[in-house]
Design an enzyme around this catalytic site. Sequence first.
Site, PDB file in Angstrom:
ATOM      1  N   GLY A  14      78.430  23.143  43.484  1.00 55.84           N
ATOM      2  CA  GLY A  14      79.513  23.948  42.927  1.00 55.84           C
ATOM      3  C   GLY A  14      79.010  25.068  42.036  1.00 55.84           C
ATOM      4  O   GLY A  14      79.486  26.208  42.119  1.00 55.84           O
ATOM      5  N   SER A 104      77.533  14.246  53.958  1.00 56.09           N
ATOM      6  CA  SER A 104      76.135  13.929  53.661  1.00 56.09           C
ATOM      7  C   SER A 104      75.467  13.403  54.920  1.00 56.09           C
ATOM      8  O   SER A 104      76.097  12.737  55.750  1.00 56.09           O
ATOM      9  CB  SER A 104      76.060  12.874  52.560  1.00 56.09           C
ATOM     10  OG  SER A 104      74.767  12.295  52.485  1.00 56.09           O
ATOM     11  N   SER A 105      74.175  13.669  55.049  1.00 53.77           N
ATOM     12  CA  SER A 105      73.448  13.178  56.221  1.00 53.77           C
ATOM     13  C   SER A 105      73.305  11.664  56.222  1.00 53.77           C
ATOM     14  O   SER A 105      72.917  11.084  57.246  1.00 53.77           O
ATOM     15  CB  SER A 105      72.061  13.828  56.288  1.00 53.77           C
ATOM     16  OG  SER A 105      71.302  13.524  55.135  1.00 53.77           O
ATOM     17  N   CYS A 106      73.643  10.992  55.124  1.00 53.83           N
ATOM     18  CA  CYS A 106      73.566   9.529  55.113  1.00 53.83           C
ATOM     19  C   CYS A 106      74.657   8.888  55.966  1.00 53.83           C
ATOM     20  O   CYS A 106      74.652   7.677  56.173  1.00 53.83           O
ATOM     21  CB  CYS A 106      73.631   8.999  53.684  1.00 53.83           C
ATOM     22  SG  CYS A 106      75.241   9.181  52.904  1.00 53.83           S
ATOM     23  N   TYR A 133      77.889   4.738  49.534  1.00 52.35           N
ATOM     24  CA  TYR A 133      78.132   6.179  49.488  1.00 52.35           C
ATOM     25  C   TYR A 133      78.446   6.713  50.883  1.00 52.35           C
ATOM     26  O   TYR A 133      79.370   7.513  51.070  1.00 52.35           O
ATOM     27  CB  TYR A 133      76.895   6.866  48.915  1.00 52.35           C
ATOM     28  CG  TYR A 133      76.978   8.366  48.818  1.00 52.35           C
ATOM     29  CD1 TYR A 133      77.730   8.978  47.817  1.00 52.35           C
ATOM     30  CD2 TYR A 133      76.278   9.181  49.703  1.00 52.35           C
ATOM     31  CE1 TYR A 133      77.791  10.369  47.718  1.00 52.35           C
ATOM     32  CE2 TYR A 133      76.333  10.559  49.607  1.00 52.35           C
ATOM     33  CZ  TYR A 133      77.092  11.148  48.620  1.00 52.35           C
ATOM     34  OH  TYR A 133      77.150  12.513  48.526  1.00 52.35           O
ATOM     35  N   LYS A 137      81.855   8.700  52.403  1.00 51.80           N
ATOM     36  CA  LYS A 137      81.768  10.011  53.026  1.00 51.80           C
ATOM     37  C   LYS A 137      82.330   9.992  54.454  1.00 51.80           C
ATOM     38  O   LYS A 137      82.977  10.954  54.904  1.00 51.80           O
ATOM     39  CB  LYS A 137      80.317  10.497  53.032  1.00 51.80           C
ATOM     40  CG  LYS A 137      79.800  10.909  51.664  1.00 51.80           C
ATOM     41  CD  LYS A 137      80.574  12.118  51.156  1.00 51.80           C
ATOM     42  CE  LYS A 137      80.050  12.646  49.853  1.00 51.80           C
ATOM     43  NZ  LYS A 137      80.808  13.824  49.372  1.00 51.80           N
ATOM     44  N   ASN A 163      69.566  16.887  52.949  1.00 49.37           N
ATOM     45  CA  ASN A 163      69.294  16.737  51.517  1.00 49.37           C
ATOM     46  C   ASN A 163      69.138  18.114  50.872  1.00 49.37           C
ATOM     47  O   ASN A 163      68.588  19.037  51.479  1.00 49.37           O
ATOM     48  CB  ASN A 163      68.004  15.940  51.297  1.00 49.37           C
ATOM     49  CG  ASN A 163      68.099  14.543  51.859  1.00 49.37           C
ATOM     50  OD1 ASN A 163      69.023  13.800  51.564  1.00 49.37           O
ATOM     51  ND2 ASN A 163      67.131  14.185  52.700  1.00 49.37           N
ATOM     52  N   LEU A 164      69.620  18.224  49.639  1.00 52.36           N
ATOM     53  CA  LEU A 164      69.618  19.500  48.931  1.00 52.36           C
ATOM     54  C   LEU A 164      68.780  19.429  47.661  1.00 52.36           C
ATOM     55  O   LEU A 164      68.583  18.358  47.081  1.00 52.36           O
ATOM     56  CB  LEU A 164      71.050  19.896  48.560  1.00 52.36           C
ATOM     57  CG  LEU A 164      72.040  20.052  49.714  1.00 52.36           C
ATOM     58  CD1 LEU A 164      73.451  20.192  49.176  1.00 52.36           C
ATOM     59  CD2 LEU A 164      71.670  21.247  50.585  1.00 52.36           C
ATOM     60  N   HIS A 177      67.648  12.858  43.220  1.00 54.41           N
ATOM     61  CA  HIS A 177      67.107  12.734  44.566  1.00 54.41           C
ATOM     62  C   HIS A 177      65.620  13.069  44.549  1.00 54.41           C
ATOM     63  O   HIS A 177      65.045  13.370  43.502  1.00 54.41           O
ATOM     64  CB  HIS A 177      67.861  13.656  45.514  1.00 54.41           C
ATOM     65  CG  HIS A 177      69.266  13.219  45.785  1.00 54.41           C
ATOM     66  ND1 HIS A 177      69.561  12.106  46.536  1.00 54.41           N
ATOM     67  CD2 HIS A 177      70.464  13.734  45.402  1.00 54.41           C
ATOM     68  CE1 HIS A 177      70.871  11.955  46.616  1.00 54.41           C
ATOM     69  NE2 HIS A 177      71.448  12.926  45.927  1.00 54.41           N
TER      70      HIS A 177
END
Length: 307
Positions: A14, A104-106, A133, A137, A163-164, A177
């Site tokens: 954000g 999220s890629s998870c 989590y 999502k 992931n960021l 992370h």
Amino acid sequence: MARLFVTGGHGMVGSTLRSHPGIEAWEVLAPARAELDLCDAAALRDWLARHRPDAVVHAAGVVGGIQANMAEPVRFLAENARIGLNLLTACREIGIRMLLNLSSSCVYPRDLGRGLSEEQILTGALEPTNEGYALAKIMTMRLVDYACREDRSLQWHTLIPCNLYGPHDKFDPRQSHLVPAIIHKIHRARIEGHETVEIWGDGSARREFMYAGDLAEAILRALADPSALPPVMNVGPGVDHTINDYYNVVAEVIGWQGRFIHDLGKPVGMRRKLLSVTRQAEWGWAPRTGLREGIAATYAWYLEHQP
């Protein structure tokens, strides 16, 4: 000027989005949690009814690394599910036509490894270390899909970033992370004179990371023409690196010249999680920030803002 409501507007994504030059096309509404608690369904609906945003970017959530997810799975499932349900229900009731949900890629099954394509979601077991989590999502993503099935006029879409990392990230190892945790660990090792830094596992597991500024660029492009966006789309560079690689690049950027030791008894999560970017390529976009460049910018921000 059109109004854009950014949930999680003071988190990494954000904050990065609000500082991007392209955001000037929007009047941004980004209330902090003290002003608007997304877990309070009634307060959220009242706020949306008063402000009537033209579009919503859903970037809010309870986030953390392996340690945090393993320690508090109830919180990661319950709060993220509640936030997603409250927001989408209220947006539907108020009649908000444009919404970008950041997932999220998870959400992908744990054993696929690479080439994770959007149609593979819900085809296998999730990674246990962040299952709570991921379930939250997935629920929010499915609600976006169901709402669009019931109302074809909605421009609601889900982006699934890899992931960021970047400025405004969390660097506390208890919450962070991989990349910000590495930056913090190696910075402390340099200033405290440590000759070794520990890596969980053997360092061969692979991870895909993208600079948060690139995601902000993708979000703004999607908002400019949501009809061109697929209903669900991965966002990432389409390449990954070993955990050892990330430690080595961070050490090079920071200037630490010690050695790494591996704790083979610690959990490492999925061995590999590389997104397919076929839909993203068809959309005509790719991230531009290289790994070393992004880590250098992130470390510069860390030095300026961390105690």
